[in-house]
Enzyme design. Structure first.
Site, PDB file in Angstrom:
ATOM      1  N   HIS A 181      41.003  37.589  49.614  1.00 32.78           N
ATOM      2  CA  HIS A 181      41.272  37.727  51.050  1.00 32.78           C
ATOM      3  C   HIS A 181      42.227  38.885  51.309  1.00 32.78           C
ATOM      4  CE1 HIS A 181      39.874  33.497  52.481  1.00 32.78           C
ATOM      5  NE2 HIS A 181      38.927  34.400  52.542  1.00 32.78           N
ATOM      6  N   SER A 219      47.272  37.658  47.320  1.00 34.93           N
ATOM      7  CA  SER A 219      46.172  38.620  47.341  1.00 34.93           C
ATOM      8  C   SER A 219      46.605  39.992  47.870  1.00 34.93           C
ATOM      9  CB  SER A 219      45.021  38.073  48.204  1.00 34.93           C
ATOM     10  OG  SER A 219      45.481  37.724  49.492  1.00 34.93           O
ATOM     11  N   GLU A 254      37.812  28.190  49.280  1.00 39.57           N
ATOM     12  CA  GLU A 254      38.152  27.450  48.065  1.00 39.57           C
ATOM     13  C   GLU A 254      37.864  25.963  48.244  1.00 39.57           C
ATOM     14  OE1 GLU A 254      42.059  25.755  45.890  1.00 39.57           O
ATOM     15  OE2 GLU A 254      42.204  27.876  46.446  1.00 39.57           O
TER      16      GLU A 254
END
Length: 651
Positions: free
Chosen positions: A40, A266, A125
């Site tokens: 992401h 991320s 997820e």
């Protein structure tokens, strides 16, 4: 103003692994795509698009031959099965922590337990985790969990298995766990929050309490980045969430004496660096002291040290590593290049899920909850011990010759380089050492210096002993008439020398063929494997005479099996004489057509009718077995009556 940069900011293990896998695919020139954004963060996704790695939303969008990379969030069981039915290469970059949750909920379903997932329903997820079990329940808050438990009196009595999204907050998870422990009678609780997430959230919490303002760096779509901002807002009045340095508004921080910077799992390091640089152009930078981070590490459940020997259970065998459960909260893995000292070995051929495996700890990252292991180094340690012992024991070892270099060759013995001098290879001086490359050889270790990582071996000493033993065996059993399968070692003008298993014997040129030959090379060449038999031997002088031609191949015997007097044969004229013509019936057997048998009329000389190389039909009119002579006739066929002219019986 002081700037404090969080030690745990940036890529976590799972994200770093996924990015590295994608980088590798791109560098290898593969036509690669990711199923959904690899992580992401749109900066990373755009970076890969520039490298030719695009994003697809569904498996059926992948073209045949494409490399499809499963993103770090993972996919459901149905998507996984669909991908593996397509003509594509599947590379699984799912975070190992997430894969572990897949196995937990799949096992719960198998055992008849109800899976409960604490997390954000729409997060990829969580969607992937839910896809590995039947009828999962997803709760986003303690209130939702409690409401479901109270909705039916049977719910608290059910067999439950509860897991968490890896990036969930510790407070949310602990609240849900507290409810489950109080209300449920049969609930298995699996703490699946990523260790790195936990450490990052804890540091963000502590840092935000010390600072006047906080900067959280990351993509707004990132779940863990959003949770970091939420945690910081609990303790700090000024919290800014930025995607990159250009979004910073300096005026927001006027009056702030201390500003903290943290980043989601991320967020690439270069973006964090840009934000940090912009904030510190004219400001003193203060990084979190080592002691603070060390204190966080000390709170890990269990710490292993580099060099520790461990035994674990194989949990998964992937395309890049083997995941191992060590019985701690850490995720342990063995990279494929650290699995074996033999580069040709494939993990799936050696171990399966559930097997016990020994390895040595190479690196411990408590902040990420990850341990890198090496089975190869453990094997190498044992291999060194075995090789050192082999010097004294004179044990014969096997090795694969990997290269030829100046002065000799190199073999890999149990993963260790062993140098074999040219004089110890068994190849004659000036011979081609390259013929040994990629061959497995037997050798003896003659010298070991572990400190210098130097090992010397000898093939010749083993070959010499083997040859001597073979010679003794041959001479103890050899007798006239014995048959052997041998290899032609050399040729001379008078015959061929054949190795019959450690001892050389000679096949005289007269014993090579029933036909007349001028040179042995007309029949055999060096390296040929042939069957021979002993026709004479002299044990005192160690000489053996061998035969190659056999009665079965004797042309005269072959002729007699095929022909008899009265048979018709097609022959080839090989020589013309004044008294007739010699014709080859079969290779090695000639017959004579007397001049009187060439035609049904009187001729002056054979060449009036025949020429060398001509093929004609003849009748065999006589066979002299004693002198091995055959008489042939063309005239007998010319005078023979046809079937129409033949007299009828009784006439």
């Amino acid at each position: 103003m002081k700037i404090i940069l969080a030690q745990t900011a940036g890529f976590c293990f799972g994200v770093d692994r996924a990015v590295s896998i994608t980088e590798k695919a791109a560098s290898e020139g593969k036509h690669a795509v990711t199923l959904g954004p690899i992580i992401h963060n749109h900066h990373v996704v755009e970076h890969f698009e520039r490298l030719g790695v695009s994003v697809i939303d569904q498996p059926d969008q992948a073209e045949p031959g494409t490399t499809v990379i499963i993103r770090s969030h993972g996919v459901s069981r149905s998507v996984w099965e669909e991908l593996n039915q397509l003509p594509v290469e599947v590379v699984d970059a799912t975070c190992p922590f997430v894969k572990k949750i897949h196995r937990i909920v799949a096992s719960a379903e198998k055992d008849g337990r109800q899976a409960i997932i604490i997390g954000t329903r729409a997060h990829p997820e969580v969607e992937a985790i839910a896809g590995w079990c039947a009828h999962p329940l997803v709760f986003e808050s303690p209130e939702e969990l409690l409401a479901w438990l109270n909705a039916d009196k049977s719910h608290p009595q059910m067999a439950l298995s509860m897991v968490s999204q890896t990036t969930s907050t510790q407070n949310l998870w602990e609240s849900c766990c507290e409810i489950a422990k109080k209300v449920c009678t049969n609930c298995e609780i699996f703490d699946t929050i990523c260790n790195a997430t936990e450490m990052r959230q804890k540091e963000a919490s502590e840092l935000s309490q010390r600072c006047d303002a906080m900067i959280v760096v990351g993509d707004t779509r990132s779940s863990n980045t959003g949770r970091l901002a939420m945690i910081c807002r609990q303790y700090c009045g000024t919290v800014v969430l930025v995607d990159h340095a250009d979004e910073l508004d300096w005026s927001i921080f006027s009056g702030a004496k201390t500003v903290g910077i943290t980043a989601g799992a991320s967020t690439p390091a270069w973006i964090i660096k840009e934000v940090n640089n912009k904030m510190t152009d004219e400001i003193k930078v203060e990084t979190a002291p080592e002691e603070t981070f060390a204190e966080l590490l000390e709170q890990s459940l269990k710490t292993l040290n580099n060099g520790d020997k461990v035994t674990g259970t194989v949990m998964a065998i992937g395309s890049t590593e083997v995941e191992v459960d060590l019985g701690t909260k850490h995720t342990a893995y063995i990279p494929l290049d650290e699995f074996s000292t033999d580069p040709s070995v494939k993990p799936e051929d050696c171990v399966k899920v559930g097997d016990q495996v020994e390895a040595v700890v190479v690196h411990v990252n408590d902040s990420e909850g990850v341990i890198r292991l090496s089975k190869k180094r453990l094997e190498a340690g044992k291999a060194w011990e075995e090789i050192e012992a082999a010097v004294d024991s004179k044990e014969v070892m096997e090795g694969l010759v990997t290269e030829e270099n100046k002065g000799g060759i190199v073999a890999s013995v149990k993963g260790i380089r062993v140098f074999i001098p040219a004089s110890q290879t068994g190849i004659p001086k000036g011979g081609d050492l390259g013929e040994l490359v990629k061959k497995t050889v037997k050798l003896r270790i003659t010298e070991v210096n572990r400190a210098r990582r130097r090992v010397v071996g000898s093939i010749r000493s083993v070959a010499s002993e083997q040859r001597k033993a073979a010679q003794e065996k041959i001479w103890s059993e050899i007798a006239v008439g014995n048959h052997y399968h041998g290899v032609v070692k050399s040729l001379t003008s008078y015959g061929a020398f054949v190795d019959i298993g450690g001892v050389d014997g000679m096949v005289h040129v007269s014993e090579l063929s029933w036909n007349r030959i001028k040179n042995p090379a007309e029949v055999v060449k060096v390296g040929d494997e042939i069957d021979v038999f002993v026709i004479a031997l002299d044990p005192d002088k160690k000489k053996i005479s061998l035969g190659y031609k056999t009665e079965e191949t004797n042309p005269w015997v072959v002729f007699n099996k095929q022909f008899k007097v009265g048979d018709v044969a097609k022959v080839k004229i090989v020589k013309l004489m004044t008294f007739g013509a010699f014709a080859e019936i079969i290779p090695g057997v000639d017959g004579l057509i007397h001049i009187s048998q060439i035609a049904d009329r009187r001729i002056g000389k054979p060449e009036d009718v025949l020429s060398e190389g001509q093929e004609v039909d003849v009748k065999i009119i006589d066979i002299d077995q004693e002198h091995k002579r055959i008489s042939l006739s063309i005239r007998a066929l010319l005078n023979a009556p046809s079937e129409e002219e033949a007299p009828a019986d009784g006439e």
